[in-house]
Write an enzyme that holds these catalytic residues in place. Structure first.
Site, PDB file in Angstrom:
ATOM      1  N   LYS A   1      42.375  10.119  11.959  1.00  0.00           N
ATOM      2  CA  LYS A   1      42.529  10.527  13.355  1.00  0.00           C
ATOM      3  C   LYS A   1      41.266  10.243  14.162  1.00  0.00           C
ATOM      4  CE  LYS A   1      46.069  14.019  12.507  1.00  0.00           C
ATOM      5  NZ  LYS A   1      46.434  15.444  12.527  1.00  0.00           N
TER       6      LYS A   1
ATOM      7  N   LYS B   1      55.828   5.815   9.098  1.00  0.00           N
ATOM      8  CA  LYS B   1      56.618   7.046   9.070  1.00  0.00           C
ATOM      9  C   LYS B   1      57.040   7.428  10.491  1.00  0.00           C
ATOM     10  CE  LYS B   1      54.704  11.119   8.109  1.00  0.00           C
ATOM     11  NZ  LYS B   1      54.101  12.258   7.385  1.00  0.00           N
TER      12      LYS B   1
ATOM     13  N   LYS C   1      55.720  11.770  15.836  1.00  0.00           N
ATOM     14  CA  LYS C   1      55.590  12.087  17.267  1.00  0.00           C
ATOM     15  C   LYS C   1      54.481  11.265  17.915  1.00  0.00           C
ATOM     16  CE  LYS C   1      55.365  16.437  15.980  1.00  0.00           C
ATOM     17  NZ  LYS C   1      55.228  17.907  15.912  1.00  0.00           N
TER      18      LYS C   1
END
Length: 336
Positions: free
Chosen positions: A116, A199, A202
């Site tokens: 991230k 995958k 969101k």
């Protein structure tokens, strides 16, 4: 012989106004079954959500919307303890204690933070994002959870939780249950319809490959009909060379409660269009009742808030007991 059910804890961030099919298949279906066999605690991870910037009004709305979808998908707040993380102050309080027994290098090795932070840039990543796995450890340890349902990508976080529980118990006395990861089946991993090597998430760059639980059925049908497959037209399961088709077959098999082999056998010799049309019917047939129930629940936000408040009381009772023991063990002066 004890008849007490093992304790379980899991949660998701309310970081979008709708959950997607990957959330349903990858988590909610398992949770629905596990609430029958476990003393299950499921939470809306709003403290985790603010490790990246959120619009406050949208976060509040998303928390209610996610709650409604949990319930509509089968999470029963009379069987499970369904609550909002920030409604239980002990989450943040225990996380601080655990921060003090976690090594900086230990936290820095968490691969999800590296991923991230790599996307955002190290300077843009918050300290909260860095300590996210320690808060997650606190979430688990507060409730003395035995089983923690996670995907393989979260195994490292559960291992950190186990290490911190063992370390605390060694230094301060037996306090925490050392949990174990309950790894959800890899077959339950659902991929993006437009990028079937990634995958369903969101955080995808485009929503074209996401099937949202609150999508209008017509939108869902269109997304499935436009799903990426391949050029050879042969219906067979091959994750490596035919990832798009493998993803569609997996979704079909899980939602229809069939084997992948039987689905392949039914559609072998037919075109991809026939399979997609049949899959759209299966997906809409599953998702439409969830959507309808969630929207019905959202028409009465006061009742949703009442359910969450009642469940927070149950969660607080367990969490405060654990936190009191922790505070006593580390030597904090009790308030008289």
């Amino acid at each position: 012989m004890t008849t007490e059910k093992p304790r379980l804890l899991s949660g998701m961030q309310p970081s979008a106004d709708s959950l997607h099919l990957g959330n349903y298949i990858g988590a909610l279906l398992s949770w629905k079954a596990l609430q029958e066999t476990h003393d299950a605690f499921f939470f809306l991870a709003d403290l985790h959500a603010i490790t990246v910037p959120q619009d406050p009004a949208q976060l509040l709305e998303n928390t209610r919307r996610t709650t409604a979808q949990y319930i509509a998908a089968g999470i029963d707040p009379s069987k499970s303890t369904l609550f909002v993380q920030s409604h239980v102050p002990a989450h943040a309080e225990l996380a601080w204690v655990l921060n003090t027994i976690t090594g900086f290098g230990e936290a820095a090795r968490m691969t999800q933070f590296k991923d991230k932070a790599g996307k955002q840039g190290q300077d843009a990543a918050s300290v909260g994002l860095f300590t996210y796995p320690i808060l997650q450890a606190g979430d688990i340890l507060l409730y003395q959870a035995v089983d923690v349902p996670v995907g393989e990508d979260q195994r490292q976080h559960v291992e950190l939780t186990r290490d911190l529980a063992t370390r605390f118990n060694s230094r301060f006395g037996d306090t925490f249950t050392v949990p174990k990861p309950y790894i959800l089946k890899d077959t339950a991993k659902i991929f993006d319809l437009q990028n079937p090597t990634a995958k369903m998430s969101k955080s995808a760059e485009s929503t074209a490959g996401l099937i949202w639980l609150l999508d209008d059925p017509k939108v869902t049908e269109k997304k499935i009909m436009r799903a990426v497959t391949d050029a050879d037209g042969e219906v067979r399961f091959d994750r490596e060379t035919k990832p798009g088709l493998a993803n569609l077959l997996t979704i079909f098999a899980i939602l229809a409660n069939r084997s992948i082999e039987s689905v392949v056998e039914e559609f072998a010799g037919g075109g991809y269009g026939t399979l997609k049309k049949a899959l759209a019917e299966v997906v809409v047939g599953t998702v439409a009742p969830i959507r309808a129930r969630a929207l019905e629940l959202l028409d009465d936000p006061a009742e949703l808030d009442r359910i969450l408040s009642h469940n927070a009381d149950r969660a607080n009772a367990v969490a405060e007991q654990t936190l009191k023991t922790v505070y006593d063990r580390v030597g904090f002066l009790p308030r008289r």
